[in-house]
Design a protein around this motif. Structure first.
Motif, PDB file in Angstrom:
ATOM      1  N   ASP A  63      26.209   0.587 -22.406  1.00 21.37           N
ATOM      2  CA  ASP A  63      27.636   0.359 -22.649  1.00 21.37           C
ATOM      3  C   ASP A  63      27.890  -0.141 -24.070  1.00 21.37           C
ATOM      4  OD1 ASP A  63      28.281   1.117 -20.082  1.00 21.37           O
ATOM      5  OD2 ASP A  63      28.268  -0.929 -19.291  1.00 21.37           O
ATOM      6  N   LEU A  64      26.963  -0.922 -24.588  1.00 22.82           N
ATOM      7  CA  LEU A  64      27.155  -1.530 -25.903  1.00 22.82           C
ATOM      8  C   LEU A  64      25.929  -1.261 -26.769  1.00 22.82           C
ATOM      9  CD1 LEU A  64      29.016  -3.355 -27.619  1.00 22.82           C
ATOM     10  CD2 LEU A  64      27.726  -5.314 -26.748  1.00 22.82           C
ATOM     11  N   PHE A  65      26.153  -0.608 -27.910  1.00 18.99           N
ATOM     12  CA  PHE A  65      25.057  -0.383 -28.850  1.00 18.99           C
ATOM     13  C   PHE A  65      24.826  -1.682 -29.625  1.00 18.99           C
ATOM     14  CE2 PHE A  65      23.025   1.425 -32.672  1.00 18.99           C
ATOM     15  CZ  PHE A  65      22.077   2.248 -32.062  1.00 18.99           C
ATOM     16  N   PRO A  66      23.578  -2.042 -29.891  1.00 22.66           N
ATOM     17  CA  PRO A  66      23.299  -3.393 -30.402  1.00 22.66           C
ATOM     18  C   PRO A  66      23.675  -3.653 -31.857  1.00 22.66           C
ATOM     19  CG  PRO A  66      21.276  -2.133 -30.185  1.00 22.66           C
ATOM     20  CD  PRO A  66      22.355  -1.319 -29.538  1.00 22.66           C
ATOM     21  N   ILE A  67      23.990  -2.634 -32.644  1.00 23.84           N
ATOM     22  CA  ILE A  67      24.413  -2.870 -34.026  1.00 23.84           C
ATOM     23  C   ILE A  67      25.715  -2.153 -34.289  1.00 23.84           C
ATOM     24  CG2 ILE A  67      22.100  -3.278 -34.957  1.00 23.84           C
ATOM     25  CD1 ILE A  67      22.022  -0.406 -35.907  1.00 23.84           C
TER      26      ILE A  67
END
Length: 260
Positions: A63-67
């Motif tokens: 759901d959320l890309f880390p960068i």
């Protein structure tokens, strides 16, 4: 100045406005996002093997890309671009290796941003009967002439307003109600800061007030920084061209409805 607008400004500046507003918008961040265990194992394997493509491909599924990087969205939407742009892939992967697995996991599991959770909270507050009547489904709302709040989705609210209230504006609605035989429609916004997106939200809510020919009282149910005296163009407009509009805080909405 419109009485309810003035009352809202006074409330925000002289009473426990934020403490009371928390009952309407309890913006407590959700728990951490779930990270699928199998997917995370694939992340670890790609990370350890320094497989740039596999690392990005696996993380794109979360759901959320880390960068945060301006090129990530493009690669997520055109996976073929991954093979065509090895330097960009290597640059992004390098940042991930530098972060380390612990930080990557932390970023991927971060709670949703508070401002993205605000939307449903106003309707949840209505369902608590804070306005003295329980919201009802469409069938019951149409079947009686009693005081009532329509409990419906965006599309259903818009359809009712178009079919029954001559509402021709393109904007959806957050609030449809009937009090003392008069219909009330409006949008609800919690403006958490000054600036681009929040200013757009402010204008968005005001556009409903300017819809013409509507057989209902139009309101903009606004809360947040717009009531801080002398701090923004929003406040200046409340004391200028918008001074006579039905702009009011959710905290005075009940009194407004019962005096109609």
């Amino acid at each position: 100045m419109n009485h309810w607008l003035g009352l809202s400004i006074e409330y925000a500046n002289q009473r426990s406005y934020l403490d009371d507003l928390f009952h309407v918008y309890p913006t407590i961040p959700d728990g951490i996002r779930n990270v699928d265990a199998d997917s995370w194992q694939r992340v670890e394997a790609a990370f350890d093997a320094r497989d740039n493509v596999a690392l990005l491909e696996t993380l794109f599924a979360f759901d959320l890309f880390p960068i945060k990087d301006s090129y990530v969205a493009y690669l997520k939407r055109d996976r073929g671009a991954i093979a065509r742009n090895p330097a960009t892939v290597a640059r992004l992967a390098g940042r991930l290796y530098e972060m380390g697995l612990g930080k990557i996991y932390e970023r991927c599991s971060e709670p949703k941003e508070t401002n993205r959770q605000i939307g449903p909270l106003f309707r949840r507050w209505l369902r608590s009967q804070a306005l003295g009547v329980p919201p009802v489904r469409m069938e019951e709302f149409i079947a009686t002439s009693d005081n009532a709040i329509l409990d419906a989705g965006d599309a259903e609210m818009l359809r009712f307003a178009r079919e029954h209230l001559n509402y021709r504006h393109h904007k959806g609605l957050d609030f449809v109600a009937r009090f003392n035989g008069r219909y009330v429609i409006g949008e609800a916004k919690f403006l958490t800061d000054f600036g681009g997106h929040q200013n757009a939200q402010f204008q968005d809510a005001l556009s409903t007030l300017h819809a013409v020919g509507v057989d209902a009282v139009k309101v903009a149910i606004l809360d947040g920084v717009l009531y801080i005296r002398g701090r923004s163009g929003m406040y200046e407009s409340l004391n200028g061209p918008l001074a006579d509009e039905n702009i009011l805080s959710s905290l005075v909405l009940r009194e407004f409805l019962y005096q109609l």
